[in-house]
Design a protein around this motif. Structure first.
Motif, PDB file in Angstrom:
ATOM      1  N   LEU A 281      42.879  52.389  19.245  1.00 53.01           N
ATOM      2  CA  LEU A 281      43.065  51.845  20.587  1.00 53.01           C
ATOM      3  C   LEU A 281      44.482  51.303  20.780  1.00 53.01           C
ATOM      4  N   VAL A 282      45.053  50.722  19.718  1.00 52.42           N
ATOM      5  CA  VAL A 282      46.392  50.128  19.833  1.00 52.42           C
ATOM      6  C   VAL A 282      47.485  51.066  19.331  1.00 52.42           C
ATOM      7  N   GLY A 283      47.145  52.324  19.118  1.00 51.10           N
ATOM      8  CA  GLY A 283      48.155  53.311  18.767  1.00 51.10           C
ATOM      9  C   GLY A 283      48.429  53.468  17.289  1.00 51.10           C
ATOM     10  N   LEU A 284      47.510  53.012  16.435  1.00 50.31           N
ATOM     11  CA  LEU A 284      47.646  53.197  14.989  1.00 50.31           C
ATOM     12  C   LEU A 284      46.636  54.219  14.511  1.00 50.31           C
ATOM     13  N   SER A 285      46.767  54.639  13.255  1.00 54.62           N
ATOM     14  CA  SER A 285      45.868  55.638  12.701  1.00 54.62           C
ATOM     15  C   SER A 285      44.703  54.969  11.962  1.00 54.62           C
ATOM     16  N   PRO A 286      43.503  55.537  12.044  1.00 56.84           N
ATOM     17  CA  PRO A 286      42.378  55.009  11.263  1.00 56.84           C
ATOM     18  C   PRO A 286      42.669  54.995   9.764  1.00 56.84           C
ATOM     19  N   GLU A 287      43.598  55.845   9.325  1.00 55.15           N
ATOM     20  CA  GLU A 287      43.948  55.900   7.907  1.00 55.15           C
ATOM     21  C   GLU A 287      44.687  54.647   7.437  1.00 55.15           C
ATOM     22  N   HIS A 288      45.147  53.836   8.374  1.00 52.49           N
ATOM     23  CA  HIS A 288      45.848  52.594   8.030  1.00 52.49           C
ATOM     24  C   HIS A 288      44.888  51.500   7.572  1.00 52.49           C
ATOM     25  N   TYR A 289      43.629  51.781   7.592  1.00 54.28           N
ATOM     26  CA  TYR A 289      42.585  50.783   7.282  1.00 54.28           C
ATOM     27  C   TYR A 289      42.821  50.100   5.940  1.00 54.28           C
ATOM     28  N   ASN A 290      43.237  50.839   4.926  1.00 57.41           N
ATOM     29  CA  ASN A 290      43.367  50.292   3.573  1.00 57.41           C
ATOM     30  C   ASN A 290      44.794  49.894   3.205  1.00 57.41           C
ATOM     31  N   ARG A 291      45.690  49.894   4.162  1.00 53.99           N
ATOM     32  CA  ARG A 291      47.067  49.501   3.875  1.00 53.99           C
ATOM     33  C   ARG A 291      47.264  47.994   4.069  1.00 53.99           C
ATOM     34  N   TYR A 292      48.419  47.514   3.563  1.00 51.53           N
ATOM     35  CA  TYR A 292      48.740  46.090   3.649  1.00 51.53           C
ATOM     36  C   TYR A 292      49.859  45.868   4.677  1.00 51.53           C
ATOM     37  N   PRO A 293      49.980  44.640   5.210  1.00 45.09           N
ATOM     38  CA  PRO A 293      50.967  44.374   6.269  1.00 45.09           C
ATOM     39  C   PRO A 293      52.400  44.753   5.914  1.00 45.09           C
ATOM     40  N   HIS A 294      52.807  44.586   4.649  1.00 48.51           N
ATOM     41  CA  HIS A 294      54.193  44.868   4.294  1.00 48.51           C
ATOM     42  C   HIS A 294      54.540  46.354   4.380  1.00 48.51           C
ATOM     43  N   GLU A 295      53.532  47.203   4.521  1.00 50.33           N
ATOM     44  CA  GLU A 295      53.770  48.640   4.616  1.00 50.33           C
ATOM     45  C   GLU A 295      54.044  49.105   6.049  1.00 50.33           C
ATOM     46  N   PHE A 296      54.109  48.165   6.979  1.00 52.33           N
ATOM     47  CA  PHE A 296      54.271  48.531   8.386  1.00 52.33           C
ATOM     48  C   PHE A 296      55.571  47.960   8.955  1.00 52.33           C
ATOM     49  N   SER A 297      56.017  48.553  10.050  1.00 54.20           N
ATOM     50  CA  SER A 297      57.184  48.040  10.772  1.00 54.20           C
ATOM     51  C   SER A 297      56.757  46.840  11.621  1.00 54.20           C
ATOM     52  N   GLY A 298      57.760  46.163  12.226  1.00 51.19           N
ATOM     53  CA  GLY A 298      57.451  45.000  13.049  1.00 51.19           C
ATOM     54  C   GLY A 298      56.559  45.339  14.234  1.00 51.19           C
ATOM     55  N   GLY A 299      56.850  46.447  14.899  1.00 54.26           N
ATOM     56  CA  GLY A 299      56.031  46.846  16.038  1.00 54.26           C
ATOM     57  C   GLY A 299      54.607  47.187  15.631  1.00 54.26           C
ATOM     58  N   GLN A 300      54.454  47.835  14.483  1.00 53.03           N
ATOM     59  CA  GLN A 300      53.112  48.173  14.001  1.00 53.03           C
ATOM     60  C   GLN A 300      52.334  46.919  13.614  1.00 53.03           C
ATOM     61  N   ARG A 301      53.029  45.945  13.035  1.00 52.87           N
ATOM     62  CA  ARG A 301      52.350  44.691  12.677  1.00 52.87           C
ATOM     63  C   ARG A 301      51.849  43.973  13.924  1.00 52.87           C
ATOM     64  N   GLN A 302      52.665  44.003  14.984  1.00 51.03           N
ATOM     65  CA  GLN A 302      52.207  43.354  16.210  1.00 51.03           C
ATOM     66  C   GLN A 302      50.999  44.078  16.780  1.00 51.03           C
ATOM     67  N   ARG A 303      50.960  45.395  16.643  1.00 54.96           N
ATOM     68  CA  ARG A 303      49.791  46.157  17.093  1.00 54.96           C
ATOM     69  C   ARG A 303      48.554  45.771  16.284  1.00 54.96           C
ATOM     70  N   ILE A 304      48.741  45.503  14.994  1.00 60.08           N
ATOM     71  CA  ILE A 304      47.617  45.051  14.158  1.00 60.08           C
ATOM     72  C   ILE A 304      47.106  43.709  14.672  1.00 60.08           C
ATOM     73  N   GLY A 305      48.043  42.809  14.990  1.00 58.23           N
ATOM     74  CA  GLY A 305      47.652  41.517  15.535  1.00 58.23           C
ATOM     75  C   GLY A 305      46.922  41.652  16.862  1.00 58.23           C
ATOM     76  N   ILE A 306      47.354  42.580  17.706  1.00 62.56           N
ATOM     77  CA  ILE A 306      46.685  42.815  18.983  1.00 62.56           C
ATOM     78  C   ILE A 306      45.286  43.379  18.761  1.00 62.56           C
ATOM     79  N   ALA A 307      45.155  44.281  17.781  1.00 63.22           N
ATOM     80  CA  ALA A 307      43.830  44.840  17.463  1.00 63.22           C
ATOM     81  C   ALA A 307      42.874  43.747  17.035  1.00 63.22           C
ATOM     82  N   ARG A 308      43.354  42.820  16.202  1.00 60.81           N
ATOM     83  CA  ARG A 308      42.505  41.707  15.767  1.00 60.81           C
ATOM     84  C   ARG A 308      42.104  40.835  16.957  1.00 60.81           C
ATOM     85  N   THR A 309      43.047  40.611  17.871  1.00 65.21           N
ATOM     86  CA  THR A 309      42.768  39.796  19.052  1.00 65.21           C
ATOM     87  C   THR A 309      41.705  40.440  19.937  1.00 65.21           C
ATOM     88  N   LEU A 310      41.724  41.776  20.011  1.00 67.30           N
ATOM     89  CA  LEU A 310      40.792  42.492  20.891  1.00 67.30           C
ATOM     90  C   LEU A 310      39.413  42.706  20.285  1.00 67.30           C
TER      91      LEU A 310
END
Length: 352
Positions: A155-184
């Motif tokens: 929904l926030v533009g990330l891949s389902p395959e990112h499920y098992n990755r850690y925050p340090h493996e993402f860019s700043g924009g992707q991390r914010q998308r993760i935070g938005i996903a958690r909020t939603l």
């Protein structure tokens, strides 16, 4: 959305269902000194706010750093306890609810934090981070938590395959998308977004802003947007409130605020917004305010802006201007507001 005027002359929010109402909201942080830690003063971070937010709108808070925007956001989400005032959410007073009584309401009131990396636990996978709200609120999802989390990531533009990755493996924009996903995750009704794009590259900011707008349209979300980038605020807001030293000095819809600002402080803020058009850039007068922002520990009496205002007179130093409606849907707290119908051309401060 447009703001309407009541018979009493007070401003009302856009037509629609009132979701949030804030009255006399204050937050003073005590200053303690000595061995016995006696209180010697207080930081008046937020000092008497009044505003309403209508369901489905984006209400933005803007102002200089230290004016109390983030503290206001944390008060609205009850991450901080108010010193005084009331916060009414969907007709219920949540101002001083205990943590236990507030927990069920966390589903409806969520926050997007400014730092996309600091708000994510580096030891947890994305799946665990985004799935945490389901666990904390004991929410059962059809198909299981993993499926729900993967759908949120898509929904926030990330891949389902990112499920098992850690925050340090993402860019700043992707991390914010993760935070938005958690909020939603729990489909909240109100989202307080604390400068959600300020820590991102300019090229990524537009993507996140567009994402927030798309999500608002899809899920009928209501935003309280905290920001200092006035260009972003103009793009996303329905109404804007300008804060100075813990108080709101002006509230208006975005068109009125940007085209006809009434408070001198708002005028100075807007004069600092960069103009990309080189032909128009030379015509813009930059208002440079004199002096520093006063301390919130001992703010100036009456109008707090009078120490830096080029229009200040004796009344500004002795009588605090109330937040009144000067034009339909446009409130300002100033004894000598700018851009009034029939008024003289505004005087400027030192320009360059």
């Amino acid at each position: 959305m447009t703001t309407t005027e009541t018979e009493s002359g007070t401003a009302t929010p856009p037509a629609g269902e009132e979701l949030l109402k804030v009255t006399g909201l204050k937050k003073h942080f005590p200053i303690r000194q000595g061995l016995l830690q006696r209180q010697s003063g207080a930081v008046q971070a937020v000092d008497g706010l009044d505003f309403t937010v209508t369901k489905g709108e984006t209400f933005s808070l803007v102002g200089e750093s230290g004016c109390g925007k983030t503290t206001t956001g944390r008060l609205l989400t009850r991450l901080l306890e108010p010193t005084e005032g009331t916060i009414i959410f969907e007709g219920r007073d949540i101002s001083h609810l205990s943590e236990g009584k507030m927990r069920p309401l966390r589903k409806d009131v969520q926050m997007i934090f400014q730092d996309p990396y600091g708000s994510l636990n580096p030891r947890h996978t994305v799946g665990k981070i985004v799935g945490a709200p389901f666990k904390l609120q004991h929410v059962k999802t059809e198909g299981g938590t993993k499926k729900a989390v993967q759908e949120l990531l898509e929904l926030v533009g990330l891949s389902p395959e990112h499920y098992n990755r850690y925050p340090h493996e993402f860019s700043g924009g992707q991390r914010q998308r993760i935070g938005i996903a958690r909020t939603l995750a729990l489909r909240p009704k109100l989202i307080v977004a604390d400068e959600p794009v300020s820590a991102l590259d300019v090229s990524i900011q537009a993507q996140v802003v567009n994402l927030l707008e798309d999500l608002q349209n899809e899920f009928d979300l209501t935003y309280v947007m905290i920001a200092h980038d006035l260009s972003v605020v103009r793009h996303v807001s329905d109404r804007v409130a300008v804060m100075y030293l813990g108080k709101i000095v002006e509230i208006a819809d975005r068109v009125s605020l940007y085209e006809k600002p009434m408070h001198p402080y708002t005028l100075a803020l807007l004069s600092a917004v960069p103009i990309p058009d080189t032909k128009r850039r030379g015509k813009q007068e930059r208002i440079r305010l004199q002096g520093d922002v006063p301390s919130p520990i001992n703010p100036p009496p009456a109008c707090r802006f009078h120490t830096r205002c080029w229009k200040a007179q004796d009344i500004c130093k002795t009588v605090e201007p109330p937040l009144l409606q000067i034009a339909p849907g446009h409130q300002t707290a100033c004894h000598f507001p700018e851009n009034q119908p029939g008024a003289e051309a505004p005087r400027k401060a030192t320009t360059s």
